[in-house]
Design a protein around this motif. Structure first.
Motif, PDB file in Angstrom:
ATOM      1  N   ALA A 150     -12.281  55.613 -29.619  1.00  0.00           N
ATOM      2  CA  ALA A 150     -13.695  55.471 -29.264  1.00  0.00           C
ATOM      3  C   ALA A 150     -14.260  54.314 -30.076  1.00  0.00           C
ATOM      4  N   PHE A 151     -15.349  53.722 -29.581  1.00  0.00           N
ATOM      5  CA  PHE A 151     -15.963  52.562 -30.239  1.00  0.00           C
ATOM      6  C   PHE A 151     -17.378  52.912 -30.663  1.00  0.00           C
ATOM      7  N   ALA A 152     -17.646  52.822 -31.950  1.00  0.00           N
ATOM      8  CA  ALA A 152     -19.000  53.002 -32.483  1.00  0.00           C
ATOM      9  C   ALA A 152     -19.620  51.604 -32.622  1.00  0.00           C
ATOM     10  N   LEU A 153     -20.514  51.291 -31.689  1.00  0.00           N
ATOM     11  CA  LEU A 153     -21.163  49.962 -31.750  1.00  0.00           C
ATOM     12  C   LEU A 153     -22.282  50.043 -32.778  1.00  0.00           C
ATOM     13  N   CYS A 154     -21.895  49.956 -34.012  1.00  0.00           N
ATOM     14  CA  CYS A 154     -22.825  50.165 -35.133  1.00  0.00           C
ATOM     15  C   CYS A 154     -23.565  48.882 -35.475  1.00  0.00           C
ATOM     16  N   ARG A 155     -24.867  49.008 -35.574  1.00  0.00           N
ATOM     17  CA  ARG A 155     -25.708  47.950 -36.121  1.00  0.00           C
ATOM     18  C   ARG A 155     -26.900  48.618 -36.777  1.00  0.00           C
ATOM     19  N   PRO A 156     -27.180  48.364 -38.070  1.00  0.00           N
ATOM     20  CA  PRO A 156     -26.482  47.453 -38.967  1.00  0.00           C
ATOM     21  C   PRO A 156     -25.072  47.940 -39.339  1.00  0.00           C
ATOM     22  N   PRO A 157     -24.228  47.017 -39.844  1.00  0.00           N
ATOM     23  CA  PRO A 157     -22.866  47.359 -40.264  1.00  0.00           C
ATOM     24  C   PRO A 157     -22.887  48.142 -41.571  1.00  0.00           C
ATOM     25  N   GLY A 158     -21.677  48.421 -42.131  1.00  0.00           N
ATOM     26  CA  GLY A 158     -21.677  49.286 -43.305  1.00  0.00           C
ATOM     27  C   GLY A 158     -20.692  48.990 -44.409  1.00  0.00           C
ATOM     28  N   HIS A 159     -19.674  48.133 -44.194  1.00  0.00           N
ATOM     29  CA  HIS A 159     -18.539  48.150 -45.127  1.00  0.00           C
ATOM     30  C   HIS A 159     -18.818  47.555 -46.505  1.00  0.00           C
ATOM     31  N   VAL A 195     -10.617  44.828 -40.808  1.00  0.00           N
ATOM     32  CA  VAL A 195     -10.145  43.519 -40.352  1.00  0.00           C
ATOM     33  C   VAL A 195     -11.268  42.482 -40.343  1.00  0.00           C
ATOM     34  N   ASP A 196     -12.402  42.832 -40.907  1.00  0.00           N
ATOM     35  CA  ASP A 196     -13.511  41.884 -41.025  1.00  0.00           C
ATOM     36  C   ASP A 196     -13.091  40.718 -41.932  1.00  0.00           C
ATOM     37  N   TYR A 197     -13.730  39.574 -41.728  1.00  0.00           N
ATOM     38  CA  TYR A 197     -13.395  38.382 -42.538  1.00  0.00           C
ATOM     39  C   TYR A 197     -13.671  38.631 -44.018  1.00  0.00           C
ATOM     40  N   HIS A 198     -14.706  39.412 -44.312  1.00  0.00           N
ATOM     41  CA  HIS A 198     -15.123  39.670 -45.695  1.00  0.00           C
ATOM     42  C   HIS A 198     -14.512  40.980 -46.213  1.00  0.00           C
ATOM     43  N   HIS A 199     -14.214  41.010 -47.476  1.00  0.00           N
ATOM     44  CA  HIS A 199     -13.675  42.231 -48.091  1.00  0.00           C
ATOM     45  C   HIS A 199     -14.693  43.367 -48.021  1.00  0.00           C
ATOM     46  N   GLY A 200     -14.265  44.525 -47.624  1.00  0.00           N
ATOM     47  CA  GLY A 200     -15.153  45.682 -47.572  1.00  0.00           C
ATOM     48  C   GLY A 200     -15.266  46.327 -48.950  1.00  0.00           C
ATOM     49  N   ASN A 201     -15.995  45.680 -49.809  1.00  0.00           N
ATOM     50  CA  ASN A 201     -16.104  46.132 -51.211  1.00  0.00           C
ATOM     51  C   ASN A 201     -16.702  47.532 -51.325  1.00  0.00           C
ATOM     52  N   GLY A 202     -17.648  47.848 -50.424  1.00  0.00           N
ATOM     53  CA  GLY A 202     -18.268  49.170 -50.489  1.00  0.00           C
ATOM     54  C   GLY A 202     -17.286  50.271 -50.146  1.00  0.00           C
ATOM     55  N   THR A 203     -16.493  50.057 -49.094  1.00  0.00           N
ATOM     56  CA  THR A 203     -15.500  51.061 -48.687  1.00  0.00           C
ATOM     57  C   THR A 203     -14.478  51.266 -49.788  1.00  0.00           C
ATOM     58  N   GLN A 204     -14.032  50.152 -50.402  1.00  0.00           N
ATOM     59  CA  GLN A 204     -13.084  50.250 -51.517  1.00  0.00           C
ATOM     60  C   GLN A 204     -13.678  51.062 -52.652  1.00  0.00           C
ATOM     61  N   VAL A 215      -7.403  52.801 -47.977  1.00  0.00           N
ATOM     62  CA  VAL A 215      -8.214  51.653 -47.540  1.00  0.00           C
ATOM     63  C   VAL A 215      -7.339  50.399 -47.575  1.00  0.00           C
ATOM     64  N   VAL A 216      -7.208  49.748 -46.417  1.00  0.00           N
ATOM     65  CA  VAL A 216      -6.429  48.513 -46.296  1.00  0.00           C
ATOM     66  C   VAL A 216      -7.367  47.411 -45.824  1.00  0.00           C
ATOM     67  N   ASN A 217      -7.517  46.382 -46.644  1.00  0.00           N
ATOM     68  CA  ASN A 217      -8.454  45.292 -46.346  1.00  0.00           C
ATOM     69  C   ASN A 217      -7.714  43.985 -46.104  1.00  0.00           C
ATOM     70  N   LEU A 218      -8.004  43.349 -44.956  1.00  0.00           N
ATOM     71  CA  LEU A 218      -7.543  41.982 -44.693  1.00  0.00           C
ATOM     72  C   LEU A 218      -8.781  41.108 -44.753  1.00  0.00           C
ATOM     73  N   HIS A 219      -8.774  40.045 -45.567  1.00  0.00           N
ATOM     74  CA  HIS A 219     -10.038  39.342 -45.796  1.00  0.00           C
ATOM     75  C   HIS A 219      -9.802  38.000 -46.473  1.00  0.00           C
ATOM     76  N   ALA A 220     -10.876  37.225 -46.525  1.00  0.00           N
ATOM     77  CA  ALA A 220     -10.842  35.950 -47.240  1.00  0.00           C
ATOM     78  C   ALA A 220     -10.802  36.213 -48.743  1.00  0.00           C
ATOM     79  N   ASP A 221     -10.009  35.423 -49.434  1.00  0.00           N
ATOM     80  CA  ASP A 221      -9.822  35.582 -50.881  1.00  0.00           C
ATOM     81  C   ASP A 221     -11.170  35.490 -51.610  1.00  0.00           C
ATOM     82  N   PRO A 222     -11.505  36.530 -52.400  1.00  0.00           N
ATOM     83  CA  PRO A 222     -12.806  36.485 -53.095  1.00  0.00           C
ATOM     84  C   PRO A 222     -12.909  35.346 -54.110  1.00  0.00           C
TER      85      PRO A 222
END
Ligand SMILES: NCCCCCC(=O)NO
Ligand SMILES: [Zn+2]
Length: 343
Positions: A150-159, A195-204, A215-222
């Protein structure tokens, strides 16, 4: 695939953000969700339903209740202090300052509960945040009741939202609340693949000391990219959570050939964990023309992501995160979903 989406997201609009050194209209704007909704209808992905209302009892297990109360009261307090327009923090309890005492002034309190100037509030923000949270839990219950995805079209985002801080356009961590909800329904292990471009620091941060949510994050190097201060490969979890947090940071300019290798590594980590359910924090700001990002994925790459995720053969909840190239955000986000269904 069903989508859960609330028109109440539109109340979070008209706000501004600090971009380098100027105040600009927020990139995280209502048209993002509208382009995705239009694309869902255009491709016939499936029904779009409004969320059921959910209380905050699950959210209170991953967020500090005082933080949630702040999210509800911040804008009325901003107005009561004689202010108008966007409520924005500008001072934070960083090193050598105290974070054990909550200021009573709204300018102190808003900084206490934020890590950047990127979570800004207007009159309709809290209602939009609640509706986004409800969409995540309503879509989670669709998966729980037997939908393969299922797809949760969430806005605002949360990670980017942590246990007691907002930031990066995020307030309630929708994916984290959904993970807790699945556990409360009896799941033993939940994987969150971000899989967002930015690290999900909040989820971590929320699950860093827990082994029941991987929690597995793929992201641009901080080292070069927001959120700058979390997301390095050596952050493996702490205590009971040691070995259940995985960061796969990547270089500026990464395209499919590099990104897909990280995705394969992420899948191995998820399948080795044998979760009962997979939550995908779906950001599509990995796109080559995203205005605030520096990866080089193209629109044809997004269905490949979906097809690869489907190979894990897990009940899957997709939760919308970032992506700001508004015209293409629908094509790219929905591309993941049609790829998942191998359409
Ligand atoms: N200048 C603030 C950048 C916020 C990034 C938001 C985002 O897309 N997170 O995934
Ligand atoms: Zn992002």
């Amino acid at each position: 695939m069903k989508t859960v989406f609330s028109p109440r997201h539109a109340g979070h609009s008209g706000n501004v953000e600090l971009d380098t050194n100027e105040i600009v209209p927020a990139y995280e704007k209502p048209s993002r969700a509208e382009f995705i909704r239009a694309r869902i209808e255009a491709v016939g992905l499936g029904p779009i339903v409004e969320p059921q209302a959910h209380g905050l009892e699950t959210a209170r297990k991953v967020h500090d209740p005082a933080y949630l109360e702040f999210l509800e009261s911040v804008y009325p307090e901003w107005l009561a202090a004689g202010r108008s327009g966007t409520a924005m923090p500008y001072v934070w309890p960083t090193r050598a300052l105290r974070a054990d005492v909550v200021p009573t002034s709204i300018e102190g309190k808003i900084g206490f509960y934020a890590f950047d100037a990127g979570a800004t509030f207007v009159a309709g923000t809290w209602d939009a945040v609640r509706s986004s949270h409800d969409s995540a839990l309503s879509a989670a219950s669709l998966v729980e009741s037997g939908e393969p995805a299922a797809f949760a079209l969430c806005r605002p985002p949360g990670h980017h939202a942590g246990s007691n801080f907002a930031g990066g356009y995020c307030f309630i961590n929708n994916a984290a609340v959904a993970a807790q909800w699945f556990l409360d329904q009896g799941a033993k292990r939940v994987s969150i693949l971000d899989v967002d471009y930015h690290h999900g620091n909040g989820t971590q941060e929320i699950f860093y000391r827990r082994s029941d949510v991987q929690v597995v994050n793929l992201h641009a190097d901080p080292l070069f990219e927001y959120p700058h201060f979390l997301g390095h490969a050596d952050e493996g979890g702490e205590g009971a959570g040691e070995g259940f947090n995985h960061n796969l940071p990547m270089a500026r300019g990464t395209d499919w050939s590099g990104w897909s290798k990280a995705l394969e590594r992420g899948f191995k980590l998820v399948s080795d964990y044998t979760p009962d359910v997979l939550i995908v924090s779906l950001g599509v700001d990995t796109f080559e023309r995203d205005p605030i990002s520096q990866f080089k994925l193209v629109s044809d790459d997004y269905p490949k992501i979906g097809r690869e995720i489907a190979r894990l053969r897990l009940p899957t909840l997709f939760v919308m995160e970032g992506g700001y190239a508004v015209e293409e955000i629908g094509i790219n986000a929905v591309g993941v979903l049609t790829g998942f269904e191998d359409r």
